[in-house]
Design a protein around this motif. Structure first.
Motif, mmCIF file in Angstrom:
data_model
loop_
_atom_site.group_PDB
_atom_site.id
_atom_site.type_symbol
_atom_site.label_atom_id
_atom_site.label_comp_id
_atom_site.label_asym_id
_atom_site.label_seq_id
_atom_site.Cartn_x
_atom_site.Cartn_y
_atom_site.Cartn_z
ATOM 1 N N MET A 160 -64.830 -43.930 -5.296
ATOM 2 C CA MET A 160 -64.695 -44.087 -6.724
ATOM 3 C C MET A 160 -65.657 -43.098 -7.385
ATOM 4 O O MET A 160 -66.806 -42.988 -6.988
ATOM 5 N N SER A 161 -65.138 -42.384 -8.377
ATOM 6 C CA SER A 161 -66.018 -41.486 -9.132
ATOM 7 C C SER A 161 -65.694 -41.583 -10.611
ATOM 8 O O SER A 161 -64.578 -41.939 -10.995
ATOM 9 N N LEU A 162 -66.672 -41.264 -11.411
ATOM 10 C CA LEU A 162 -66.542 -41.318 -12.862
ATOM 11 C C LEU A 162 -66.853 -39.943 -13.412
ATOM 12 O O LEU A 162 -67.905 -39.372 -13.115
ATOM 13 N N THR A 163 -65.918 -39.400 -14.202
ATOM 14 C CA THR A 163 -66.062 -38.042 -14.734
ATOM 15 C C THR A 163 -65.934 -38.075 -16.252
ATOM 16 O O THR A 163 -64.978 -38.645 -16.782
ATOM 17 N N LEU A 164 -66.863 -37.431 -16.926
ATOM 18 C CA LEU A 164 -66.800 -37.309 -18.377
ATOM 19 C C LEU A 164 -65.769 -36.248 -18.730
ATOM 20 O O LEU A 164 -65.882 -35.100 -18.312
ATOM 21 N N LEU A 165 -64.744 -36.624 -19.488
ATOM 22 C CA LEU A 165 -63.709 -35.684 -19.909
ATOM 23 C C LEU A 165 -64.004 -35.079 -21.273
ATOM 24 O O LEU A 165 -63.743 -33.908 -21.508
ATOM 25 N N SER A 166 -64.536 -35.892 -22.166
ATOM 26 C CA SER A 166 -64.827 -35.432 -23.525
ATOM 27 C C SER A 166 -66.126 -36.094 -23.983
ATOM 28 O O SER A 166 -66.155 -37.306 -24.197
ATOM 29 N N PRO A 167 -67.204 -35.308 -24.122
ATOM 30 C CA PRO A 167 -68.488 -35.903 -24.498
ATOM 31 C C PRO A 167 -68.501 -36.341 -25.966
ATOM 32 O O PRO A 167 -67.652 -35.926 -26.757
ATOM 33 N N PRO A 168 -69.475 -37.149 -26.326
ATOM 34 C CA PRO A 168 -69.581 -37.556 -27.725
ATOM 35 C C PRO A 168 -69.871 -36.350 -28.619
ATOM 36 O O PRO A 168 -70.577 -35.425 -28.217
ATOM 37 N N ALA A 169 -69.318 -36.381 -29.810
ATOM 38 C CA ALA A 169 -69.499 -35.283 -30.762
ATOM 39 C C ALA A 169 -70.844 -35.380 -31.489
ATOM 40 O O ALA A 169 -71.315 -34.395 -32.053
ATOM 41 N N LEU A 222 -61.899 -42.445 -14.396
ATOM 42 C CA LEU A 222 -62.296 -43.160 -13.190
ATOM 43 C C LEU A 222 -61.285 -42.779 -12.117
ATOM 44 O O LEU A 222 -60.080 -42.961 -12.302
ATOM 45 N N THR A 223 -61.770 -42.240 -11.014
ATOM 46 C CA THR A 223 -60.896 -41.821 -9.921
ATOM 47 C C THR A 223 -61.108 -42.754 -8.735
ATOM 48 O O THR A 223 -62.247 -42.987 -8.316
ATOM 49 N N LEU A 224 -60.004 -43.267 -8.212
ATOM 50 C CA LEU A 224 -60.045 -44.195 -7.086
ATOM 51 C C LEU A 224 -59.234 -43.621 -5.930
ATOM 52 O O LEU A 224 -58.348 -42.789 -6.134
ATOM 53 N N ASP A 225 -59.499 -44.101 -4.735
ATOM 54 C CA ASP A 225 -58.733 -43.665 -3.576
ATOM 55 C C ASP A 225 -57.404 -44.406 -3.459
ATOM 56 O O ASP A 225 -56.443 -43.887 -2.891
ATOM 57 N N ALA A 226 -57.344 -45.614 -3.982
ATOM 58 C CA ALA A 226 -56.122 -46.423 -3.909
ATOM 59 C C ALA A 226 -56.030 -47.291 -5.156
ATOM 60 O O ALA A 226 -57.024 -47.499 -5.859
ATOM 61 N N ALA A 227 -54.840 -47.791 -5.406
ATOM 62 C CA ALA A 227 -54.640 -48.692 -6.543
ATOM 63 C C ALA A 227 -55.457 -49.957 -6.328
ATOM 64 O O ALA A 227 -55.614 -50.418 -5.188
ATOM 65 N N PRO A 228 -55.989 -50.521 -7.397
ATOM 66 C CA PRO A 228 -56.768 -51.759 -7.230
ATOM 67 C C PRO A 228 -55.856 -52.897 -6.769
ATOM 68 O O PRO A 228 -54.713 -53.009 -7.195
ATOM 69 N N GLU A 229 -56.372 -53.719 -5.877
ATOM 70 C CA GLU A 229 -55.613 -54.876 -5.403
ATOM 71 C C GLU A 229 -55.954 -56.122 -6.210
ATOM 72 O O GLU A 229 -55.181 -57.067 -6.241
ATOM 73 N N GLU A 230 -57.131 -56.108 -6.823
ATOM 74 C CA GLU A 230 -57.592 -57.219 -7.651
ATOM 75 C C GLU A 230 -58.091 -56.649 -8.967
ATOM 76 O O GLU A 230 -57.990 -55.460 -9.214
#
Length: 186
Positions: free
Chosen positions: A1-10, A60-68
């Motif tokens: 799981m990783s979290l990437t900022l796509l658009s920072p606050p202005a 949020l990038t995951l390796d698989a779809a959440p099961e729960e």
């Protein structure tokens, strides 16, 4: 799981003028330094509390779809912008909204309501894009703005790195101000 900022606050939730008033600084000689400690304090408060203070977009990038139920790592969340799986050609394919339930706000989460298409890459095959943060600086709670000011003041007053004789610690007042906004999960 990783979290990437796509658009920072202005913008930041606390203005330079507000922070200078808090610091009781009346000159402009150190405006660049004060702006730097302001940004550092905002990012530290956000990171420590799992918060987004001003509007920003994340992936949020995951390796698989959440099961729960999957709790999103930042709050508050104002919108779920896209949910997609990556296909065999490397293109994102939108997951139908009928295949998940989402709760936004302070405790943002997404729960599968049906089977998602399988992502082709074994790593990073699921993307959840979302918008987080309060609507604007006026909507950011005053306690969080005060936490930013206190931490920025600590950074401003203690410019040296920690060393043998000096150990850096997060001010307890900042933790106390942030406590009502932290999500506690058992």
């Amino acid at each position: 799981m990783s979290l990437t900022l796509l658009s920072p606050p202005a913008a930041e939730p606390v203005t330079l003028a507000d922070l200078k008033a808090h610091l009781r600084v009346t000159h402009s000689d150190e405006d660049a330094l004060i702006t730097g400690v302001l940004v550092a304090a905002v990012r530290a408060v956000e990171a420590r509390g799992g918060l987004a203070l001003m509007p920003q977009q994340w992936r949020l990038t995951l390796d698989a779809a959440p099961e729960e139920t999957l709790f999103l790592p930042l709050s508050p969340v104002s919108a779920l912008d896209a949910v997609a799986v990556i296909d065999g050609e490397g293109a994102p394919q939108t997951v139908a909204a009928s295949l998940y339930d989402a709760v936004l706000g302070k405790t943002p989460r997404i729960r599968p309501a049906g089977p998602w298409p399988l992502p082709v890459p074994a790593v990073g095959g699921v993307r959840i894009d979302f918008s987080a943060g309060y609507a604007n600086a006026d909507a950011v709670p005053e306690q969080l703005k005060l936490a930013v000011k206190i931490l920025a003041a600590a950074f401003y007053e203690n410019r040296e790195a920690a060393g043998e004789r000096r150990v850096y610690s997060f001010p307890q007042t900042v933790d106390a101000l942030m406590a009502p906004f932290r999500e506690v999960r058992l």
